[in-house]
Write an enzyme that holds these catalytic residues in place. Structure first.
Site, PDB file in Angstrom:
ATOM      1  N   LYS A 156      54.851  46.929  82.462  1.00 29.40           N
ATOM      2  CA  LYS A 156      53.689  47.641  82.993  1.00 29.40           C
ATOM      3  C   LYS A 156      52.494  47.249  82.135  1.00 29.40           C
ATOM      4  O   LYS A 156      52.430  47.586  80.952  1.00 29.40           O
ATOM      5  CB  LYS A 156      53.905  49.157  82.981  1.00 29.40           C
ATOM      6  N   GLU A 199      55.577  49.055  78.364  1.00 30.42           N
ATOM      7  CA  GLU A 199      54.155  49.230  78.676  1.00 30.42           C
ATOM      8  C   GLU A 199      53.279  49.044  77.429  1.00 30.42           C
ATOM      9  O   GLU A 199      52.831  50.022  76.820  1.00 30.42           O
ATOM     10  CB  GLU A 199      53.873  50.603  79.294  1.00 30.42           C
TER      11      GLU A 199
END
Length: 295
Positions: free
Chosen positions: A213, A176
């Site tokens: 992500k 992420e």
């Protein structure tokens, strides 16, 4: 669900991943949004107990098990707790929800326009415990604030280095490298980010995959090459400060990207709601987020 079944469920992408991983620093704000003020708890133990109550209420609500939530990201203390008298990961899998664990320990100070992850001093024992508790994967967050090529290269390199350690432990990593959606140069920086991610994907052995992500990109479908890449199991979107309505509208512009929302999922839930009101509110958010994810 076994590992193969969980992998297939995430790959199919017929739903979205709930982010239930607020940690120590963000928990007071999350509780306040839920209608639980700081005068209603004292000390970390009570604070985490109250946030676990909220997460348990979400997980046990009928709408959470309607098949539209395919995964959930947990904070370590949530993983260590119980839901309905069962370990949280087990309770999730019984509801058809694939469990992930947040593994980063917060952000370092900004340098070269980014905030890397702080040193992961607890990573190895946390991964070992997560495997023992039946978790499927992990999530690790860092933050990009400007289109600084050196900083973005460093953040992606760190994400993949940690991701490989996660794969070595037998888990699926969600990388992420969040891009601050308020950054003026986000469109330029996201091009750099995509290029760096593709560069590192090419170095992964063929038998390895990661998940990504990412902030919903400024340019629609920018991440299509990542979504279609054979070494990427799935690309999920964070809400990044958008409201539910804004995040869903932006997500619908990006084919193949599914949601992994926190604020966008939980923003209208309140401790004071009756169980029926709570479930109806949660169900409405789940329906809209799922629709945007599979559009």
């Amino acid at each position: 669900m076994n590992t193969r079944e969980m992998t297939d469920k995430i790959a199919a992408g017929q739903g979205f991943i709930a982010a239930l991983d607020q940690s120590g620093g963000s928990t007071p704000k999350a509780l306040a949004g839920y209608g639980v003020g700081e005068d209603e708890w004292s000390g970390d133990d009570e604070m985490f107990a109250r946030i676990h109550e909220m997460r348990s209420r979400v997980i046990t609500s009928p709408s959470f098990a309607n098949g539209k939530v395919i995964g959930a990201i947990l904070f370590e203390k949530t993983m260590d707790g119980e839901v309905d008298g069962k370990p949280t990961a087990e309770a999730l899998k019984e509801r058809g929800v694939v469990p992930f664990i947040k593994i980063d320990q917060g952000l370092a100070d900004e340098e070269n326009g980014v905030q890397l992850m702080k040193p992961l001093t607890k990573l190895d024992p946390l991964l070992e415990k997560s495997v023992a508790q039946g978790m499927f994967g992990t999530k690790e967050r860092s933050l990009i604030k400007s289109a600084n090529a050196e900083g973005i290269a460093a953040i992606v390199a760190q994400q993949f280095e940690v991701g490989n350690r996660v794969i070595d432990a037998g888990l699926m990593p969600i990388l992420e490298p969040e891009y601050d959606i308020t950054a003026d140069d986000r469109a330029e920086g996201e091009e750099i980010l995509k290029s760096e991610i593709l560069k590192h994907l090419e170095t992964l052995p063929d038998d390895r995959q990661v998940m990504l992500k990412l902030s919903i990109p400024k340019t629609a479908n920018l991440y299509r090459d990542l979504i279609d890449h054979p070494k990427v199991l799935a690309v999920v979107a964070l809400s990044g400060g958008y409201s539910t309505e804004e995040a869903c509208a932006e997500l619908e512009k990006n084919n193949g990207m599914i949601a992994s929302f926190s604020r966008g999922l939980l923003q209208d839930l309140r401790a004071q709601q009756s169980d029926d009101e709570f479930d109806a509110t949660l169900g409405k958010a789940i329906d809209s987020i799922c629709a945007a994810s599979v559009a």
